[in-house]
Design a protein around this motif. Structure first.
Motif, PDB file in Angstrom:
ATOM      1  N   GLU A   4      82.219 -38.393  42.251  1.00 16.10           N
ATOM      2  CA  GLU A   4      81.304 -38.504  43.367  1.00 16.10           C
ATOM      3  C   GLU A   4      80.302 -37.341  43.348  1.00 16.10           C
ATOM      4  OE1 GLU A   4      84.214 -40.813  46.567  1.00 16.10           O
ATOM      5  OE2 GLU A   4      83.472 -38.806  46.987  1.00 16.10           O
ATOM      6  N   ARG A   5      79.204 -37.568  44.015  1.00 10.95           N
ATOM      7  CA  ARG A   5      78.204 -36.518  44.165  1.00 10.95           C
ATOM      8  C   ARG A   5      78.802 -35.336  44.914  1.00 10.95           C
ATOM      9  NH1 ARG A   5      73.327 -38.398  47.546  1.00 10.95           N
ATOM     10  NH2 ARG A   5      74.844 -38.008  49.213  1.00 10.95           N
ATOM     11  N   GLU A   6      78.434 -34.151  44.471  1.00 14.32           N
ATOM     12  CA  GLU A   6      79.021 -32.921  45.002  1.00 14.32           C
ATOM     13  C   GLU A   6      77.918 -31.959  45.427  1.00 14.32           C
ATOM     14  OE1 GLU A   6      82.048 -29.554  43.193  1.00 14.32           O
ATOM     15  OE2 GLU A   6      80.725 -30.589  41.793  1.00 14.32           O
ATOM     16  N   PHE A   7      78.110 -31.329  46.575  1.00 16.99           N
ATOM     17  CA  PHE A   7      77.180 -30.301  47.035  1.00 16.99           C
ATOM     18  C   PHE A   7      77.320 -29.059  46.167  1.00 16.99           C
ATOM     19  CE2 PHE A   7      74.732 -27.738  49.832  1.00 16.99           C
ATOM     20  CZ  PHE A   7      75.420 -26.547  50.032  1.00 16.99           C
ATOM     21  N   VAL A   8      76.171 -28.486  45.771  1.00 22.95           N
ATOM     22  CA  VAL A   8      76.163 -27.256  44.984  1.00 22.95           C
ATOM     23  C   VAL A   8      75.737 -26.070  45.838  1.00 22.95           C
ATOM     24  CG1 VAL A   8      75.091 -26.067  43.029  1.00 22.95           C
ATOM     25  CG2 VAL A   8      75.733 -28.490  42.833  1.00 22.95           C
ATOM     26  N   GLY A   9      74.608 -26.212  46.512  1.00 22.93           N
ATOM     27  CA  GLY A   9      74.126 -25.115  47.333  1.00 22.93           C
ATOM     28  C   GLY A   9      72.868 -25.511  48.072  1.00 22.93           C
ATOM     29  N   ALA A  10      72.466 -24.650  49.002  1.00 18.88           N
ATOM     30  CA  ALA A  10      71.273 -24.918  49.795  1.00 18.88           C
ATOM     31  C   ALA A  10      70.588 -23.610  50.146  1.00 18.88           C
ATOM     32  CB  ALA A  10      71.624 -25.684  51.060  1.00 18.88           C
ATOM     33  N   ILE A  11      69.314 -23.714  50.459  1.00 22.25           N
ATOM     34  CA  ILE A  11      68.534 -22.552  50.841  1.00 22.25           C
ATOM     35  C   ILE A  11      67.707 -22.911  52.064  1.00 22.25           C
ATOM     36  CG2 ILE A  11      66.641 -23.137  49.263  1.00 22.25           C
ATOM     37  CD1 ILE A  11      66.382 -20.046  48.781  1.00 22.25           C
ATOM     38  N   SER A  12      67.611 -21.962  52.984  1.00 21.88           N
ATOM     39  CA  SER A  12      66.918 -22.211  54.235  1.00 21.88           C
ATOM     40  C   SER A  12      65.409 -22.262  54.041  1.00 21.88           C
ATOM     41  CB  SER A  12      67.297 -21.132  55.245  1.00 21.88           C
ATOM     42  OG  SER A  12      66.892 -19.852  54.769  1.00 21.88           O
ATOM     43  N   TRP A  13      64.710 -22.593  55.100  1.00 21.96           N
ATOM     44  CA  TRP A  13      63.282 -22.843  55.037  1.00 21.96           C
ATOM     45  C   TRP A  13      62.498 -21.686  54.420  1.00 21.96           C
ATOM     46  CZ3 TRP A  13      66.668 -23.442  58.990  1.00 21.96           C
ATOM     47  CH2 TRP A  13      66.883 -24.726  59.481  1.00 21.96           C
ATOM     48  N   GLY A  14      62.792 -20.482  54.868  1.00 16.99           N
ATOM     49  CA  GLY A  14      62.073 -19.325  54.364  1.00 16.99           C
ATOM     50  C   GLY A  14      62.746 -18.648  53.188  1.00 16.99           C
ATOM     51  N   GLY A  15      63.946 -19.096  52.859  1.00 14.81           N
ATOM     52  CA  GLY A  15      64.650 -18.551  51.709  1.00 14.81           C
ATOM     53  C   GLY A  15      65.572 -17.387  52.004  1.00 14.81           C
ATOM     54  N   ARG A  16      65.709 -17.013  53.268  1.00 13.03           N
ATOM     55  CA  ARG A  16      66.551 -15.852  53.582  1.00 13.03           C
ATOM     56  C   ARG A  16      68.037 -16.171  53.534  1.00 13.03           C
ATOM     57  NH1 ARG A  16      63.914 -12.275  58.502  1.00 13.03           N
ATOM     58  NH2 ARG A  16      62.010 -11.666  57.402  1.00 13.03           N
ATOM     59  N   THR A  17      68.374 -17.420  53.739  1.00 15.73           N
ATOM     60  CA  THR A  17      69.779 -17.793  53.819  1.00 15.73           C
ATOM     61  C   THR A  17      70.114 -18.809  52.736  1.00 15.73           C
ATOM     62  OG1 THR A  17      69.737 -17.464  56.210  1.00 15.73           O
ATOM     63  CG2 THR A  17      71.594 -18.700  55.313  1.00 15.73           C
ATOM     64  N   THR A  18      71.213 -18.556  52.058  1.00 19.68           N
ATOM     65  CA  THR A  18      71.703 -19.502  51.063  1.00 19.68           C
ATOM     66  C   THR A  18      73.174 -19.806  51.339  1.00 19.68           C
ATOM     67  OG1 THR A  18      72.184 -17.659  49.557  1.00 19.68           O
ATOM     68  CG2 THR A  18      70.114 -18.844  49.232  1.00 19.68           C
ATOM     69  N   TYR A  19      73.603 -20.902  50.816  1.00 19.47           N
ATOM     70  CA  TYR A  19      74.984 -21.345  51.028  1.00 19.47           C
ATOM     71  C   TYR A  19      75.415 -22.085  49.775  1.00 19.47           C
ATOM     72  CZ  TYR A  19      78.961 -23.713  53.198  1.00 19.47           C
ATOM     73  OH  TYR A  19      80.212 -24.182  53.491  1.00 19.47           O
ATOM     74  N   TYR A  20      76.621 -21.764  49.289  1.00 21.56           N
ATOM     75  CA  TYR A  20      77.068 -22.320  48.018  1.00 21.56           C
ATOM     76  C   TYR A  20      78.451 -22.947  48.140  1.00 21.56           C
ATOM     77  CZ  TYR A  20      73.360 -19.337  46.207  1.00 21.56           C
ATOM     78  OH  TYR A  20      72.149 -18.737  45.961  1.00 21.56           O
ATOM     79  N   ALA A  21      78.672 -23.919  47.298  1.00 18.63           N
ATOM     80  CA  ALA A  21      80.014 -24.444  47.148  1.00 18.63           C
ATOM     81  C   ALA A  21      80.890 -23.392  46.482  1.00 18.63           C
ATOM     82  CB  ALA A  21      79.985 -25.714  46.298  1.00 18.63           C
ATOM     83  N   ASP A  22      82.152 -23.397  46.806  1.00 11.91           N
ATOM     84  CA  ASP A  22      83.067 -22.407  46.238  1.00 11.91           C
ATOM     85  C   ASP A  22      83.095 -22.480  44.710  1.00 11.91           C
ATOM     86  OD1 ASP A  22      85.576 -22.616  48.889  1.00 11.91           O
ATOM     87  OD2 ASP A  22      83.726 -21.459  48.729  1.00 11.91           O
TER      88      ASP A  22
END
Length: 123
Positions: free
Chosen positions: A43-61
């Protein structure tokens, strides 16, 4: 918004690749950008994301500490720097654009998707 991912290819385990995702339109900065991947038969898996301005990122473990997302709003482009690649990173990688930030990205938050770029990591 239209998204075009590029930069995929073949890498050896332990190597690096950088994916790019170019977006059309003038409102790139108003989108949360995400990266997802789908390996064969999975299945499709989340890798990561970045906020609108780029200050915040979030990653899969599974990629935390190895992958880095960045964006250049002036160039309407988001990047995925992948280091210390593993064979299990082999997948088609997709970029996506959405308007919602959440601590649990599932893909539903993203309305726009690129066509995908294949990353193959050999052992």
């Amino acid at each position: 918004v239209q998204l075009q991912a590029s930069g995929g290819g073949l890498a050896q385990a332990g190597g690096s690749l950088r994916l790019s995702c170019a977006a059309s339109g003038r409102t790139f900065g108003s989108y949360v950008m995400g990266w997802f991947r789908q390996a064969p038969g999975k299945e499709r898996e989340f890798v990561g994301a970045i906020s609108w301005g780029g200050r915040t990122t979030y990653y899969a473990d599974s990629v935390k500490g190895r992958f880095t997302i960045s964006r250049d709003n002036a160039k309407n482009t988001v990047y995925l720097q992948m280091n210390s690649l593993k064979p299990e990173d082999t997948a088609v990688y997709y970029c996506a654009a959405g308007t919602t930030w959440t601590p649990a990205f599932t893909g539903r938050q993203f309305a726009y998707w690129g066509q995908g770029t294949l990353v193959t990591v050999s052992s």
